[in-house]
Design a protein around this motif. Structure first.
Motif, PDB file in Angstrom:
ATOM      1  N   UNK A  63      12.322  23.970 -16.044  1.00  0.00           N
ATOM      2  CA  UNK A  63      12.149  24.165 -17.420  1.00  0.00           C
ATOM      3  C   UNK A  63      12.669  23.263 -18.615  1.00  0.00           C
ATOM      4  N   UNK A  64      13.543  22.437 -18.354  1.00  0.00           N
ATOM      5  CA  UNK A  64      14.125  21.674 -19.206  1.00  0.00           C
ATOM      6  C   UNK A  64      13.550  20.447 -19.469  1.00  0.00           C
ATOM      7  N   UNK A  65      13.226  19.836 -20.668  1.00  0.00           N
ATOM      8  CA  UNK A  65      12.515  18.640 -21.094  1.00  0.00           C
ATOM      9  C   UNK A  65      12.758  17.573 -20.155  1.00  0.00           C
ATOM     10  N   UNK A  66      13.801  17.214 -19.451  1.00  0.00           N
ATOM     11  CA  UNK A  66      13.902  16.018 -18.759  1.00  0.00           C
ATOM     12  C   UNK A  66      13.971  16.459 -17.316  1.00  0.00           C
ATOM     13  N   UNK A  67      13.303  17.557 -16.943  1.00  0.00           N
ATOM     14  CA  UNK A  67      13.370  17.996 -15.600  1.00  0.00           C
ATOM     15  C   UNK A  67      12.496  17.000 -14.658  1.00  0.00           C
ATOM     16  N   UNK A  68      12.921  16.610 -13.752  1.00  0.00           N
ATOM     17  CA  UNK A  68      12.061  15.772 -12.751  1.00  0.00           C
ATOM     18  C   UNK A  68      11.802  16.489 -11.335  1.00  0.00           C
ATOM     19  N   UNK A  69      10.635  16.731 -10.845  1.00  0.00           N
ATOM     20  CA  UNK A  69      10.512  17.329  -9.434  1.00  0.00           C
ATOM     21  C   UNK A  69      11.174  16.572  -8.313  1.00  0.00           C
TER      22      UNK A  69
ATOM     23  N   UNK B 235      32.721  17.973  -9.215  1.00  0.00           N
ATOM     24  CA  UNK B 235      32.028  17.175  -7.926  1.00  0.00           C
ATOM     25  C   UNK B 235      32.335  15.718  -7.854  1.00  0.00           C
ATOM     26  N   UNK B 236      33.062  15.310  -8.771  1.00  0.00           N
ATOM     27  CA  UNK B 236      33.361  13.774  -9.072  1.00  0.00           C
ATOM     28  C   UNK B 236      35.004  13.723  -9.018  1.00  0.00           C
ATOM     29  N   UNK B 237      35.519  14.101  -8.158  1.00  0.00           N
ATOM     30  CA  UNK B 237      37.023  14.020  -8.419  1.00  0.00           C
ATOM     31  C   UNK B 237      37.764  12.925  -8.589  1.00  0.00           C
ATOM     32  N   UNK B 238      37.263  11.796  -8.047  1.00  0.00           N
ATOM     33  CA  UNK B 238      37.640  10.355  -7.891  1.00  0.00           C
ATOM     34  C   UNK B 238      37.530   9.618  -9.122  1.00  0.00           C
ATOM     35  N   UNK B 239      36.866  10.212 -10.215  1.00  0.00           N
ATOM     36  CA  UNK B 239      36.405   9.503 -11.266  1.00  0.00           C
ATOM     37  C   UNK B 239      37.497  10.294 -12.509  1.00  0.00           C
ATOM     38  N   UNK B 240      37.785   9.294 -13.399  1.00  0.00           N
ATOM     39  CA  UNK B 240      38.620   9.600 -14.323  1.00  0.00           C
ATOM     40  C   UNK B 240      37.551  10.343 -15.478  1.00  0.00           C
ATOM     41  N   UNK B 241      37.963  11.206 -16.262  1.00  0.00           N
ATOM     42  CA  UNK B 241      37.142  11.750 -17.461  1.00  0.00           C
ATOM     43  C   UNK B 241      36.705  10.700 -18.640  1.00  0.00           C
ATOM     44  N   UNK B 242      35.700  10.758 -18.891  1.00  0.00           N
ATOM     45  CA  UNK B 242      35.254   9.633 -19.735  1.00  0.00           C
ATOM     46  C   UNK B 242      33.602   9.588 -19.817  1.00  0.00           C
ATOM     47  N   UNK B 243      33.171   8.562 -20.667  1.00  0.00           N
ATOM     48  CA  UNK B 243      31.675   8.551 -20.858  1.00  0.00           C
ATOM     49  C   UNK B 243      30.875   8.473 -19.801  1.00  0.00           C
ATOM     50  N   UNK B 244      31.187   7.603 -18.720  1.00  0.00           N
ATOM     51  CA  UNK B 244      30.544   7.372 -17.530  1.00  0.00           C
ATOM     52  C   UNK B 244      30.355   8.551 -16.670  1.00  0.00           C
ATOM     53  N   UNK B 245      31.480   9.202 -16.383  1.00  0.00           N
ATOM     54  CA  UNK B 245      31.370  10.400 -15.707  1.00  0.00           C
ATOM     55  C   UNK B 245      30.450  11.505 -16.029  1.00  0.00           C
ATOM     56  N   UNK B 246      30.688  11.842 -17.408  1.00  0.00           N
ATOM     57  CA  UNK B 246      30.096  12.522 -18.354  1.00  0.00           C
ATOM     58  C   UNK B 246      28.530  12.306 -17.973  1.00  0.00           C
ATOM     59  N   UNK B 247      28.228  11.177 -18.280  1.00  0.00           N
ATOM     60  CA  UNK B 247      26.829  10.302 -18.290  1.00  0.00           C
ATOM     61  C   UNK B 247      26.334  10.797 -16.902  1.00  0.00           C
ATOM     62  N   UNK B 248      26.917  10.763 -15.949  1.00  0.00           N
ATOM     63  CA  UNK B 248      26.449  11.020 -14.472  1.00  0.00           C
ATOM     64  C   UNK B 248      26.121  12.548 -14.420  1.00  0.00           C
ATOM     65  N   UNK B 249      27.064  13.229 -14.772  1.00  0.00           N
ATOM     66  CA  UNK B 249      26.927  14.729 -14.651  1.00  0.00           C
ATOM     67  C   UNK B 249      25.776  15.145 -15.450  1.00  0.00           C
ATOM     68  N   UNK B 250      25.720  14.649 -16.806  1.00  0.00           N
ATOM     69  CA  UNK B 250      24.655  15.251 -17.821  1.00  0.00           C
ATOM     70  C   UNK B 250      23.122  14.819 -17.258  1.00  0.00           C
ATOM     71  N   UNK B 251      23.228  13.611 -16.631  1.00  0.00           N
ATOM     72  CA  UNK B 251      21.831  13.063 -15.955  1.00  0.00           C
ATOM     73  C   UNK B 251      21.563  13.953 -14.804  1.00  0.00           C
ATOM     74  N   UNK B 252      22.185  14.250 -13.971  1.00  0.00           N
ATOM     75  CA  UNK B 252      22.018  15.090 -12.871  1.00  0.00           C
ATOM     76  C   UNK B 252      21.417  16.468 -13.415  1.00  0.00           C
ATOM     77  N   UNK B 253      22.381  17.099 -14.336  1.00  0.00           N
ATOM     78  CA  UNK B 253      21.936  18.542 -14.804  1.00  0.00           C
ATOM     79  C   UNK B 253      20.659  18.391 -15.440  1.00  0.00           C
ATOM     80  N   UNK B 254      20.298  17.356 -16.173  1.00  0.00           N
ATOM     81  CA  UNK B 254      19.194  17.312 -17.147  1.00  0.00           C
ATOM     82  C   UNK B 254      17.958  17.067 -16.410  1.00  0.00           C
ATOM     83  N   UNK B 255      17.848  16.264 -15.316  1.00  0.00           N
ATOM     84  CA  UNK B 255      16.806  16.038 -14.403  1.00  0.00           C
ATOM     85  C   UNK B 255      16.728  17.036 -13.390  1.00  0.00           C
ATOM     86  N   UNK B 256      17.432  18.126 -13.131  1.00  0.00           N
ATOM     87  CA  UNK B 256      17.350  19.043 -11.928  1.00  0.00           C
ATOM     88  C   UNK B 256      17.520  20.633 -12.535  1.00  0.00           C
TER      89      UNK B 256
END
Length: 349
Positions: free
Chosen positions: A63-69, A39-60
Motif C-alpha cells: 500500500x506504500x507509494x514505493x511498494x514493489x511486487x 538486521x545489519x549488525x556489521x554496519x556502522x550507523x550512518x547514511x548508507x545503512x539507513x539508506x539500505x533499511x529505508x529502501x527495503x522498508x519502502x519497497x516491501x
C-alpha cells in the motif's frame, strides 16, 4: 511498516521473543518487533545503512507509494571486490595460474613465454599487474579441453584449500560479512539476489550457493564457449573451449541481465568502473531504486586502492575519481569500507 521478514535472520532466542510478543500482543506495531535485532549488525550507523533499511522498508510495505511486487524485487551484485576480496589478483586468475603451472610440467615453454611465465611463478602481485588480455590468455589455457563437470570439480577442489597470500586466510573466509547481511536481508524480504560478474560464469557457479546462498542459475557472468559432444563412452557432454562467448563487463552487464534475468533490477551493488553501466541501468527504471559502490579505503583490515580519493591506483578493481564524482552526483551510495563497516569479515571479533 517494516516487514516482519526482517526477523528471519534473528538468533533463536530473539526469534522466540518476537514470536511470544506477537502471540501475546497481536496488536503490537510491527516496527517494534522488527527492531528487536539489528538486521545489519556489521554496519556502522550512518547514511548508507539507513539508506539500505529505508529502501527495503519502502519497497516491501504493501500500500506504500514505493511498494514493489515480489516478482519485481531483483537485486544484482558484482562479486570480485563487492562480495569478496579481489586483491592482489582475481581468484579466478589465481586458480587458472595454478592449472597453468601443472600444465607447464609437460609443456616447458609455458615457463618462459609470457604471460604464462608469470602465472607459473605463482606471484599474484605480478599477475595483478598483467593486462586484461594477458589474464584472459591464462584463463583460456586453464579451461581448454575440460568438460563443464571437470572444470567445476577442479574449481571446487582448488577453492577447498586456496588461501589469499597477503591476508593468509582461506579464500572462502574472505567474503564481506556486511554484504552477506545485505543479501540475507533482501532475500528475507522477498528479493531475488543475483551475482552479475565480469568473472567466469562457470567458475563462480562452482561456489556461489555455498558462500552466498545464491544458486548457480542466479549467476550471470562472462560465459566461455562450450561445445556439445560425446565422451569415449558415448555419454553426451559439454566441453569447454578457449573462447569467450559473452563478456559480462561494462555494457555487457545490463545486456547479461536482460538475457539471463529478463527484468531490470531495482537494486545494484558494485565496486569498479566495470559496474557503472549496471548501476545506471538499475537506476533508470521506474519507481524507487538503489545503487551503491564499495570503496576499498581500509588498508588495515583489507586493501586500499582506487585511485579515487587519492587511494593507490590498481589494475584490479579500478575505482576512478571520475566514477566517484559521478556516483555522488547521481545519488548513488559510496560504501566506505573503513567508515561504514564495523567488521569486514565474519572471523573478526
Amino acid at each position: 511498516m517494516v516487514s516482519l521478514r526482517f526477523s528471519a535472520g534473528l538468533r533463536p532466542l530473539a526469534r522466540a521473543a518476537v514470536l511470544a510478543a506477537s502471540l501475546l500482543f497481536p496488536g503490537l506495531a510491527t516496527p517494534v518487533l522488527a527492531q528487536a535485532v539489528d538486521p545489519l549488525p556489521s554496519w556502522n550507523a550512518g547514511a548508507t545503512k539507513t539508506g539500505i533499511l529505508d529502501f527495503v522498508k519502502a519497497t516491501t510495505t504493501p500500500g506504500g507509494p514505493d511498494f514493489v511486487p515480489p516478482a519485481d524485487r531483483i537485486a544484482t551484485f558484482d562479486q570480485d571486490g563487492t562480495l569478496w576480496v579481489e586483491q592482489p589478483v582475481y581468484s579466478e586468475v589465481a586458480f587458472a595460474a595454478f592449472r597453468v603451472k601443472a600444465l607447464a610440467e609437460t609443456n616447458p615453454t609455458l615457463k618462459t613465454e609470457e604471460p604464462f611465465r608469470t602465472a607459473v611463478s605463482g606471484d599474484e602481485a605480478a599477475m595483478g599487474r598483467l593486462s586484461f588480455p594477458d589474464m584472459k590468455k591464462i584463463l583460456m589455457l586453464a579451461l581448454e579441453g575440460l568438460t563443464v563437470e571437470e572444470f567445476r570439480a577442479a574449481a571446487e577442489a582448488w577453492m577447498a584449500t586456496a588461501r589469499n597470500p597477503v591476508l593468509n586466510r582461506p579464500r572462502t573466509e574472505l567474503t564481506y560479512q556486511p554484504m552477506k547481511e545485505v543479501l540475507e536481508l533482501l532475500r528475507a524480504n522477498g528479493f531475488r539476489t543475483y551475482i552479475v560478474t565480469g568473472g567466469g560464469q562457470d567458475f563462480v557457479r562452482a561456489y556461489s550457493e555455498k558462500l552466498y546462498g545464491i544458486p548457480p542459475e542466479q549467476v550471470v557472468g562472462t560465459a566461455d564457449a562450450v561445445r556439445f559432444g560425446y565422451d569415449t563412452s558415448g555419454r553426451p557432454v559439454l566441453r569447454m573451449e578457449p573462447a569467450v562467448l559473452f563478456d559480462d563487463l561494462f555494457g555487457g552487464k545490463p545486456e547479461g541481465i536482460h538475457l539471463v534475468i529478463g527484468k531490470r533490477p531495482i537494486a545494484a551493488f558494485g565496486n569498479s568502473t566495470g559496474d557503472r553501466q549496471m548501476l545506471e541501468y538499475a537506476k533508470a527504471g521506474k519507481g524507487l531504486h538503489f545503487a551503491a559502490l564499495v570503496l576499498h579505503d581500509d588498508g588495515k583490515r583489507e586493501f586500499a586502492y582506487g585511485p579515487a580519493q587519492g587511494l593507490p591506483a590498481s589494475e584490479v578493481g579500478t575505482f576512478t575519481q571520475k566514477l566517484y564524482d559521478e556516483a555522488k552526483a547521481r545519488g548513488w551510495y559510496v560504501i566506505s569500507m573503513k567508515d561504514d563497516w564495523k567488521k569486514v569479515f565474519a572471523f573478526e571479533p
